[in-house]
Write a protein that holds these residues in place. Structure first.
Motif, PDB file in Angstrom:
ATOM      1  N   ALA A 164       0.839  -1.203   0.000  1.00 33.54           N
ATOM      2  CA  ALA A 164       0.000   0.000   0.000  1.00 33.54           C
ATOM      3  C   ALA A 164       0.873   1.252   0.000  1.00 33.54           C
ATOM      4  O   ALA A 164       0.597   2.218  -0.725  1.00 33.54           O
ATOM      5  N   VAL A 165       1.929   1.251   0.798  1.00 35.09           N
ATOM      6  CA  VAL A 165       2.831   2.403   0.856  1.00 35.09           C
ATOM      7  C   VAL A 165       3.585   2.545  -0.463  1.00 35.09           C
ATOM      8  O   VAL A 165       3.724   3.646  -1.000  1.00 35.09           O
ATOM      9  N   ILE A 166       4.059   1.408  -0.995  1.00 39.40           N
ATOM     10  CA  ILE A 166       4.772   1.450  -2.278  1.00 39.40           C
ATOM     11  C   ILE A 166       3.873   2.032  -3.360  1.00 39.40           C
ATOM     12  O   ILE A 166       4.296   2.881  -4.159  1.00 39.40           O
ATOM     13  N   SER A 167       2.618   1.596  -3.392  1.00 31.97           N
ATOM     14  CA  SER A 167       1.677   2.084  -4.398  1.00 31.97           C
ATOM     15  C   SER A 167       1.450   3.585  -4.269  1.00 31.97           C
ATOM     16  O   SER A 167       1.442   4.317  -5.267  1.00 31.97           O
ATOM     17  N   LEU A 168       1.271   4.066  -3.034  1.00 32.42           N
ATOM     18  CA  LEU A 168       1.052   5.501  -2.825  1.00 32.42           C
ATOM     19  C   LEU A 168       2.285   6.304  -3.226  1.00 32.42           C
ATOM     20  O   LEU A 168       2.178   7.344  -3.885  1.00 32.42           O
ATOM     21  N   ARG A 169       3.468   5.829  -2.831  1.00 29.53           N
ATOM     22  CA  ARG A 169       4.707   6.567  -3.110  1.00 29.53           C
ATOM     23  C   ARG A 169       5.106   6.503  -4.585  1.00 29.53           C
ATOM     24  O   ARG A 169       5.811   7.377  -5.074  1.00 29.53           O
ATOM     25  N   ALA A 170       4.651   5.461  -5.290  1.00 28.64           N
ATOM     26  CA  ALA A 170       5.065   5.274  -6.682  1.00 28.64           C
ATOM     27  C   ALA A 170       4.116   5.909  -7.685  1.00 28.64           C
ATOM     28  O   ALA A 170       4.234   5.667  -8.879  1.00 28.64           O
ATOM     29  N   GLY A 171       3.173   6.701  -7.225  1.00 26.03           N
ATOM     30  CA  GLY A 171       2.275   7.382  -8.145  1.00 26.03           C
ATOM     31  C   GLY A 171       0.823   7.361  -7.743  1.00 26.03           C
ATOM     32  O   GLY A 171      -0.007   8.033  -8.367  1.00 26.03           O
ATOM     33  N   GLY A 172       0.478   6.603  -6.713  1.00 29.37           N
ATOM     34  CA  GLY A 172      -0.916   6.538  -6.283  1.00 29.37           C
ATOM     35  C   GLY A 172      -1.453   7.862  -5.793  1.00 29.37           C
ATOM     36  O   GLY A 172      -2.651   8.139  -5.916  1.00 29.37           O
ATOM     37  N   VAL A 173      -0.589   8.697  -5.242  1.00 30.38           N
ATOM     38  CA  VAL A 173      -1.012  10.019  -4.766  1.00 30.38           C
ATOM     39  C   VAL A 173      -1.006  11.019  -5.923  1.00 30.38           C
ATOM     40  O   VAL A 173      -2.004  11.694  -6.202  1.00 30.38           O
ATOM     41  N   THR A 174       0.123  11.102  -6.610  1.00 29.98           N
ATOM     42  CA  THR A 174       0.253  12.123  -7.659  1.00 29.98           C
ATOM     43  C   THR A 174      -0.685  11.886  -8.834  1.00 29.98           C
ATOM     44  O   THR A 174      -1.215  12.837  -9.403  1.00 29.98           O
ATOM     45  N   SER A 175      -0.940  10.622  -9.191  1.00 28.81           N
ATOM     46  CA  SER A 175      -1.784  10.362 -10.362  1.00 28.81           C
ATOM     47  C   SER A 175      -3.206  10.875 -10.148  1.00 28.81           C
ATOM     48  O   SER A 175      -3.816  11.408 -11.079  1.00 28.81           O
ATOM     49  N   LYS A 176      -3.733  10.753  -8.936  1.00 32.28           N
ATOM     50  CA  LYS A 176      -5.095  11.247  -8.671  1.00 32.28           C
ATOM     51  C   LYS A 176      -5.164  12.757  -8.785  1.00 32.28           C
ATOM     52  O   LYS A 176      -6.161  13.315  -9.252  1.00 32.28           O
ATOM     53  N   LEU A 177      -4.112  13.438  -8.331  1.00 30.08           N
ATOM     54  CA  LEU A 177      -4.123  14.894  -8.355  1.00 30.08           C
ATOM     55  C   LEU A 177      -3.800  15.443  -9.748  1.00 30.08           C
ATOM     56  O   LEU A 177      -4.321  16.488 -10.149  1.00 30.08           O
ATOM     57  N   LEU A 178      -2.961  14.742 -10.492  1.00 29.67           N
ATOM     58  CA  LEU A 178      -2.613  15.197 -11.836  1.00 29.67           C
ATOM     59  C   LEU A 178      -3.813  15.200 -12.769  1.00 29.67           C
ATOM     60  O   LEU A 178      -3.879  16.016 -13.698  1.00 29.67           O
TER      61      LEU A 178
END
Length: 198
Positions: free
Chosen positions: A37-51
């Motif tokens: 879950a942390v790997i997914s968030l750090r690897a683009g899970g956060v930025t992709s939603k905002l982009l």
């Protein structure tokens, strides 16, 4: 929270030293190299939603495509700066199709996902079909007005929060307000389960 995620990358790794600990079902073999879950968030899970929101706003403004900013830290800083700098436009862009409700939902989900990855509590909030009974004053005819927004149950805190009026509503408060507003009858309230019960 973004910075703190890095501290939890290896939470689920390590050698099992106690043979009596319960094992997760599934095939044996090597574990994932860290908390997925942390790997997914750090690897683009956060930025992709905002982009997605930045690209939509840029398109509606007639601006250039979203620039490449570098690694995930730089990308997150850039997209947050863009959204913050253009939030006033988005709030008043009545001639455009700006979905602030979707941005709000995405931000809530990201905050819950990051909090869950940090605390280990992965339970997520969910919407209820019951309207928010919080008072918003009175209607022109003098009757009490209620919010009527969507209530979200937050299991980590055992509470209801309305995303429209932002009020936090406890179970008994919800029952009392709903009775006063006529949204519940006394018989309904007597048979209503406590939403804070496990």
């Amino acid at each position: 929270m973004w910075v703190r995620l890095g501290e939890h990358l290896e939470r689920l790794t390590g050698v099992r030293t106690d043979p009596d600990l319960p094992r997760h079902p599934g095939p044996t073999g090597s574990q994932a190299p860290g908390d997925l879950a942390v790997i997914s968030l750090r690897a683009g899970g956060v930025t992709s939603k905002l982009l997605v929101h930045e690209e939509d706003w840029r398109r509606q403004l007639g601006w250039t495509l979203t620039p490449w900013r570098g690694d995930q830290d730089e990308t997150l800083a850039g997209v947050l700066r863009f959204l913050r700098d253009n939030l006033h436009w988005a709030c008043h862009a009545h001639e455009h199709d700006v979905h602030l409700d979707m941005l709000s939902t995405d931000l809530y989900e990201l905050l819950w996902d990051m909090t869950g990855a940090i605390t280990g509590d992965r339970r997520r909030p969910h919407a209820l079909s019951l309207p928010c009974p919080a008072s918003t004053g009175t209607d022109p005819d003098g009757t009490p007005a209620v919010c009527g927004g969507t209530l979200w149950f937050e299991p980590r805190h055992n509470r209801l929060r309305c995303r429209s009026c932002r009020q936090i509503i406890g179970h008994q408060q919800w029952v009392d307000i709903s009775l006063a507003a006529g949204l519940l009858t006394p018989d309904d309230a007597a048979h209503l389960p406590d939403f804070t019960s496990p």
